[in-house]
Design an enzyme around this catalytic site. Structure first.
Site, PDB file in Angstrom:
ATOM      1  N   LYS A 118      18.232  13.068  -0.606  1.00 55.65           N
ATOM      2  CA  LYS A 118      18.870  11.911  -1.237  1.00 55.65           C
ATOM      3  C   LYS A 118      20.263  12.227  -1.765  1.00 55.65           C
ATOM      4  O   LYS A 118      21.152  11.376  -1.711  1.00 55.65           O
ATOM      5  CB  LYS A 118      18.022  11.414  -2.408  1.00 55.65           C
ATOM      6  CG  LYS A 118      16.791  10.640  -2.022  1.00 55.65           C
ATOM      7  CD  LYS A 118      16.020  10.288  -3.292  1.00 55.65           C
ATOM      8  CE  LYS A 118      14.740   9.568  -2.985  1.00 55.65           C
ATOM      9  NZ  LYS A 118      14.961   8.305  -2.279  1.00 55.65           N
ATOM     10  N   GLU A 202      20.008   7.839 -11.369  1.00 55.18           N
ATOM     11  CA  GLU A 202      20.571   6.526 -11.036  1.00 55.18           C
ATOM     12  C   GLU A 202      20.303   5.552 -12.155  1.00 55.18           C
ATOM     13  O   GLU A 202      19.282   5.640 -12.838  1.00 55.18           O
ATOM     14  CB  GLU A 202      19.915   5.963  -9.753  1.00 55.18           C
ATOM     15  CG  GLU A 202      20.349   6.634  -8.483  1.00 55.18           C
ATOM     16  CD  GLU A 202      19.668   6.034  -7.254  1.00 55.18           C
ATOM     17  OE1 GLU A 202      18.742   5.198  -7.407  1.00 55.18           O
ATOM     18  OE2 GLU A 202      20.065   6.401  -6.150  1.00 55.18           O
ATOM     19  N   GLU A 277      17.878   1.184   3.887  1.00 50.34           N
ATOM     20  CA  GLU A 277      17.209   0.488   2.782  1.00 50.34           C
ATOM     21  C   GLU A 277      18.179   0.223   1.645  1.00 50.34           C
ATOM     22  O   GLU A 277      18.902   1.124   1.220  1.00 50.34           O
ATOM     23  CB  GLU A 277      16.102   1.372   2.197  1.00 50.34           C
ATOM     24  CG  GLU A 277      14.824   1.397   2.955  1.00 50.34           C
ATOM     25  CD  GLU A 277      13.768   2.211   2.200  1.00 50.34           C
ATOM     26  OE1 GLU A 277      12.869   2.705   2.872  1.00 50.34           O
ATOM     27  OE2 GLU A 277      13.861   2.384   0.960  1.00 50.34           O
ATOM     28  N   GLU A 290      18.061   4.605   0.776  1.00 47.70           N
ATOM     29  CA  GLU A 290      17.830   5.703   1.707  1.00 47.70           C
ATOM     30  C   GLU A 290      17.853   5.157   3.116  1.00 47.70           C
ATOM     31  O   GLU A 290      17.854   3.948   3.323  1.00 47.70           O
ATOM     32  CB  GLU A 290      16.498   6.420   1.422  1.00 47.70           C
ATOM     33  CG  GLU A 290      15.295   5.546   1.245  1.00 47.70           C
ATOM     34  CD  GLU A 290      14.093   6.328   0.637  1.00 47.70           C
ATOM     35  OE1 GLU A 290      13.242   6.742   1.423  1.00 47.70           O
ATOM     36  OE2 GLU A 290      14.025   6.494  -0.595  1.00 47.70           O
ATOM     37  N   ASN A 292      15.898   5.381   6.815  1.00 42.00           N
ATOM     38  CA  ASN A 292      14.731   5.861   7.548  1.00 42.00           C
ATOM     39  C   ASN A 292      15.126   6.048   9.002  1.00 42.00           C
ATOM     40  O   ASN A 292      15.587   5.112   9.649  1.00 42.00           O
ATOM     41  CB  ASN A 292      13.577   4.873   7.423  1.00 42.00           C
ATOM     42  CG  ASN A 292      13.199   4.665   5.969  1.00 42.00           C
ATOM     43  OD1 ASN A 292      13.049   5.629   5.223  1.00 42.00           O
ATOM     44  ND2 ASN A 292      13.094   3.429   5.549  1.00 42.00           N
ATOM     45  N   PHE A 350      -8.543  -0.353  -4.273  1.00 39.37           N
ATOM     46  CA  PHE A 350      -7.982  -0.094  -2.938  1.00 39.37           C
ATOM     47  C   PHE A 350      -8.372   1.275  -2.388  1.00 39.37           C
ATOM     48  O   PHE A 350      -7.592   1.918  -1.694  1.00 39.37           O
ATOM     49  CB  PHE A 350      -6.461  -0.287  -2.945  1.00 39.37           C
ATOM     50  CG  PHE A 350      -6.059  -1.713  -3.211  1.00 39.37           C
ATOM     51  CD1 PHE A 350      -5.879  -2.601  -2.167  1.00 39.37           C
ATOM     52  CD2 PHE A 350      -5.886  -2.173  -4.509  1.00 39.37           C
ATOM     53  CE1 PHE A 350      -5.529  -3.921  -2.413  1.00 39.37           C
ATOM     54  CE2 PHE A 350      -5.529  -3.494  -4.768  1.00 39.37           C
ATOM     55  CZ  PHE A 350      -5.352  -4.371  -3.704  1.00 39.37           C
TER      56      PHE A 350
HETATM   57  C1  MV4 Z   1      14.954   2.419  -7.475  1.00 37.66           C
HETATM   58  C2  MV4 Z   1      14.477   1.323  -8.218  1.00 37.66           C
HETATM   59  C3  MV4 Z   1      15.269   0.860  -9.232  1.00 37.66           C
HETATM   60  N1  MV4 Z   1      16.442   1.453  -9.490  1.00 37.66           N
HETATM   61  N2  MV4 Z   1      16.121   2.983  -7.779  1.00 37.66           N
HETATM   62  C4  MV4 Z   1      11.047   3.061  -4.821  1.00 37.66           C
HETATM   63  C5  MV4 Z   1      10.915   3.620  -3.455  1.00 37.66           C
HETATM   64  C6  MV4 Z   1      12.191   4.284  -3.146  1.00 37.66           C
HETATM   65  N3  MV4 Z   1      12.604   3.950  -1.810  1.00 37.66           N
HETATM   66  C7  MV4 Z   1      13.148   3.821  -4.164  1.00 37.66           C
HETATM   67  N4  MV4 Z   1      12.434   3.017  -5.107  1.00 37.66           N
HETATM   68  C8  MV4 Z   1      13.048   2.414  -6.133  1.00 37.66           C
HETATM   69  N5  MV4 Z   1      14.253   2.935  -6.458  1.00 37.66           N
HETATM   70  C9  MV4 Z   1      16.844   2.494  -8.770  1.00 37.66           C
HETATM   71  N6  MV4 Z   1      17.995   3.068  -9.054  1.00 37.66           N
HETATM   72  C10 MV4 Z   1      13.254   0.761  -7.879  1.00 37.66           C
HETATM   73  C11 MV4 Z   1      12.533   1.307  -6.849  1.00 37.66           C
HETATM   74  C12 MV4 Z   1      11.272   0.682  -6.594  1.00 37.66           C
HETATM   75  C13 MV4 Z   1      11.025   0.017  -5.412  1.00 37.66           C
HETATM   76  C14 MV4 Z   1      11.955  -0.031  -4.386  1.00 37.66           C
HETATM   77  C15 MV4 Z   1      11.688  -0.666  -3.211  1.00 37.66           C
HETATM   78  C16 MV4 Z   1      10.474  -1.287  -3.051  1.00 37.66           C
HETATM   79  C17 MV4 Z   1       9.519  -1.258  -4.031  1.00 37.66           C
HETATM   80  C18 MV4 Z   1       9.773  -0.599  -5.220  1.00 37.66           C
HETATM   81  C19 MV4 Z   1       8.826  -0.573  -6.207  1.00 37.66           C
HETATM   82  C20 MV4 Z   1       9.075   0.082  -7.363  1.00 37.66           C
HETATM   83  C21 MV4 Z   1      10.304   0.715  -7.552  1.00 37.66           C
END
Ligand code: MV4
Length: 665
Positions: A118, A202, A277, A290, A292, A350
């Site tokens: 990352k 972040e 994403e 990120e 994929n 689940f």
């Molecule tokens: C975050 C965020 C809020 N703020 N980053 C979760 C999976 C990973 N791909 C990154 N994620 C998150 N990063 C910042 N700076 C909230 C999430 C997150 C989230 C992101 C995408 C889909 C579902 C999620 C569920 C909880 C938190």
């Protein structure tokens, strides 16, 4: 590089089937690999050739790069498609495939490696002008630096493992007093989980949407995006519902996000299919999260609105051919929604379920696509991801797609193991989702604890089951007899025939009496409740009936006398007739061998060797298809041996307990 004409799919389940379908359509010879637990699995049957790559556990089969490469050599495969999961984002594997003189169907190993970290990915994306969440992604990792940076960024704060991904190794800090502790804990966790304690910090975006852009690049550097997908509906970082387009997307925002996604791919010399994403906040700001570097589970919704076959495109660009279209040629038409069907039990938090698939009957219809990897008769293995199928519906509008998807789910039957189908329908029926307002907080906010419990069949459901079972019993009876006129079929010399069925669902018992009142027409009652049931059709595990005033489609499986799986109005259950089952099992003074009446999870064993039991005493409790069955002693005696224990999966007729039957006095 020379062209390849055969493709080995280094995966299993629905994605292996999906990839092989397109590979075959494009004229390729297909090679499957499989573990010992997957011999005879659908992906193996679909392939032209298949090679066993080891025992069931993934660490001994699907994750062993050398075994996959050996399978490619043995079968003469010239290219490898990794699917998703397993080795799909393993840079060393991509490098080894190329090193063996084969084509890896995916981006270069360097792009995979870069996006696997990352901090590095974010530094590169910032350089390329891709908007990122404000934060810290520097190389200095000492506590003082991280705490100082955290204080600069401010609260709420997200601490993430640089080597993590998909929500693993992530921690939210909302209180300044917790910053230093969170950093130390996150580092220790990252060290343990990934062997790399590097962190990034972040600003936390609260209640964001997860919006991802599909990108595609060919070897000549043509890079396009194919629009976005909204994957906000997730449960513990596991996607549940995905759709395209995003319900709140505008032309301007899509152009901006598309430009950012294409810039991200171009800046790293990307090849093939990729997904960038983003988090989208309530103010319409978006931030890179990120990338994929694989084909994703939810690619079908993009295929639906673009009319493209992404696997065919992957094969095309892997051959070195150009994409053959430009950004201006990409059009997005209509709307598509996908749900992931998992064999996991919502009523047990689940918990993944395994066992035999007694019936898999996916829906079909206008605008409905099902990508599956299971078949009736197959065993769901505990070794693998419990996602067994994706149901995708599309239509000219979001609401048409949504309604088609709900109808398709109501008409999809999976008997034999627990699954999340009803939960999926519940998600699609929430007003917030209908309004297109779901964020990543949707499931946590919309589902109260206990709301996801099993629904016990109603009297009407049980009446339908009793009627259907009676009809099926009659058919079985008359199948072996000389011609019987339809008029005489339900005739009985003693006047109106009444059949009784008793179904028990935990505390609820339905004691149904059924009486035929005409051809295919019945009256069913239980105490004061009464309803008319008309069976229009029941053939080949599917049919239609009317209960009271409601026309319902049904799916069913007569699994044996007194055992009927029935799905009516989208509600499925196993109807076990206690009268028939307990009656035929009654071997007074006979054998003391207590066996499992059906496949299921043994919840409790209530007796121990040496214990005296009386007739009718509950010896054990079995759970199967949402029902609890009390297994009772058919005769009094002494427990000689207990051959099964609580928590164990048992098959029908497995010996559970031996009782030394007492002599009657
Ligand atoms: C975050 C965020 C809020 N703020 N980053 C979760 C999976 C990973 N791909 C990154 N994620 C998150 N990063 C910042 N700076 C909230 C999430 C997150 C989230 C992101 C995408 C889909 C579902 C999620 C569920 C909880 C938190």
């Amino acid at each position: 590089m020379s062209r390849f004409s055969s493709v080995l799919v280094a995966n299993r389940g629905e994605i292996a089937c999906r990839v092989m379908r397109s590979a075959r359509e494009q004229g390729y010879r297909t090679v499957a690999v499989y573990s010992e637990a997957d011999a005879g699995a659908p992906h193996v049957q679909l392939a032209d050739t298949s090679v066993c790559i080891g025992p069931g556990p993934v660490g001994e089969s699907y994750l062993v790069a050398d075994n996959i490469l050996a399978a490619a050599r043995e079968s003469g495969a010239q290219a490898i498609h990794p699917g998703y999961g397993f080795l799909s984002e393993n840079a060393d594997f991509a490098r080894a495939v190329a090193g063996a003189g084969l084509t890896f169907i995916g981006p270069g190993a360097d792009a995979i490696h870069l996006m696997g970290n990352k901090a590095e990915a974010k530094r590169r994306m910032l350089e390329a002008g891709v908007p990122c969440v404000p934060g810290y992604e520097g190389e200095s990792q000492d506590d003082a630096t991280l705490v100082r940076e955290a204080e600069r960024i401010g609260l709420p704060l997200m601490v993430k493992a640089a080597a993590g991904g998909g929500g693993r190794g992530m921690r939210l800090v909302q209180d300044a007093a917790d910053i230093a502790g969170a950093i130390r804990l996150a580092r220790a966790e990252a060290e343990a989980a990934f062997g790399n304690g590097e962190l990034i910090l972040e600003k936390a975006i609260l209640r964001p949407r997860h919006v991802e852009l599909q990108v595609f690049a060919d070897a000549a550097g043509n890079t396009v995006h194919l629009g976005e997908r909204d994957c906000s509906v997730q449960r513990r970082h596991q996607k549940v519902v995905e759709e395209a387009p995003c319900p709140v997307m505008t032309e301007e925002l899509r152009a901006a996000m598309g430009d950012a996604a294409v810039a991200a791919a171009r800046s790293i010399g990307y090849l093939g299919a990729g997904t960038v994403e983003f988090l989208l906040d309530e103010g319409g700001n978006f931030y890179f999260l990120e990338m994929n570097t694989r084909l994703q589970v939810e690619h079908p919704v993009t295929e639906s609105i673009t009319g493209l076959d992404l696997v065919a495109l992957q094969l095309q660009v892997a051959q070195g051919e150009p994409l053959g279209f430009t950004q201006d040629d990409v059009t997005l038409t209509g709307h598509a929604i996908e749900v992931r069907l998992y064999t996991e039990d919502p009523a047990q938090d689940f918990l993944p379920a395994s066992g035999p698939v007694e019936l898999w009957a996916p829906a079909s219809g206008v605008g409905v696509r099902v990508d599956d990897g299971i078949r009736t008769g197959q065993d769901i293995s505990p070794f693998y991801d419990p996602m067994v199928a994706k149901v995708i519906a599309s239509g000219p509008s979001r609401e048409v797609a949504r309604q088609r998807l709900v109808a398709a789910l109501h008409d999809t039957a999976l008997f034999g193991t627990a699954h999340n189908r009803d939960f999926l329908v519940a998600c699609l029926q929430k007003q917030t989702f209908i309004d297109g307002g779901a964020t990543t907080a949707f499931i946590a906010e919309e589902f109260a604890a206990g709301e996801i419990a099993d629904r016990v069949p109603t009297f009407e459901d049980a009446a339908a089951a009793a009627v259907l079972e009676l009809e099926l019993e009659h058919r079985a009876l008359y199948a072996g007899s000389v011609i019987v006129s339809p008029e005489l079929r339900d005739w009985c010399s003693a006047g109106t025939l009444v059949s009784r069925k008793r179904y028990e669902f935990g505390e609820v018992t339905h004691d149904i009496s059924v009486s035929p009142v005409g051809r295919g027409r019945y009256r069913a009652w239980d105490g004061d409740a009464s309803v008319s049931v008309e069976l229009h059709s029941a053939d080949n595990a599917a049919g239609k009936l009317r209960i009271g005033d409601n026309e319902e489609r049904i799916r069913y499986l007569h699994a044996g006398p007194g055992r009927l799986y029935l799905q009516v109005g989208g509600r499925a259950a196993l109807y076990a007739d206690r009268i028939l089952l307990d009656g035929t099992d009654d071997v007074a003074g006979g054998s003391g061998s207590v066996t499992a009446p059906m496949h299921g999870l043994l919840l409790e064993v209530r007796v121990a060797p040496g214990e005296r039991v009386s007739e009718g005493q509950t010896l054990a409790v079995l759970e199967a298809m949402k029902m609890h069955y009390e297994i009772t002693a058919q005769a009094a005696g002494t427990v000689r041996e207990v051959t099964a224990s609580a928590g164990q999966q048992v098959a029908a007729d497995d010996l559970l307990i031996e009782i030394e039957v007492a002599e009657p006095d």
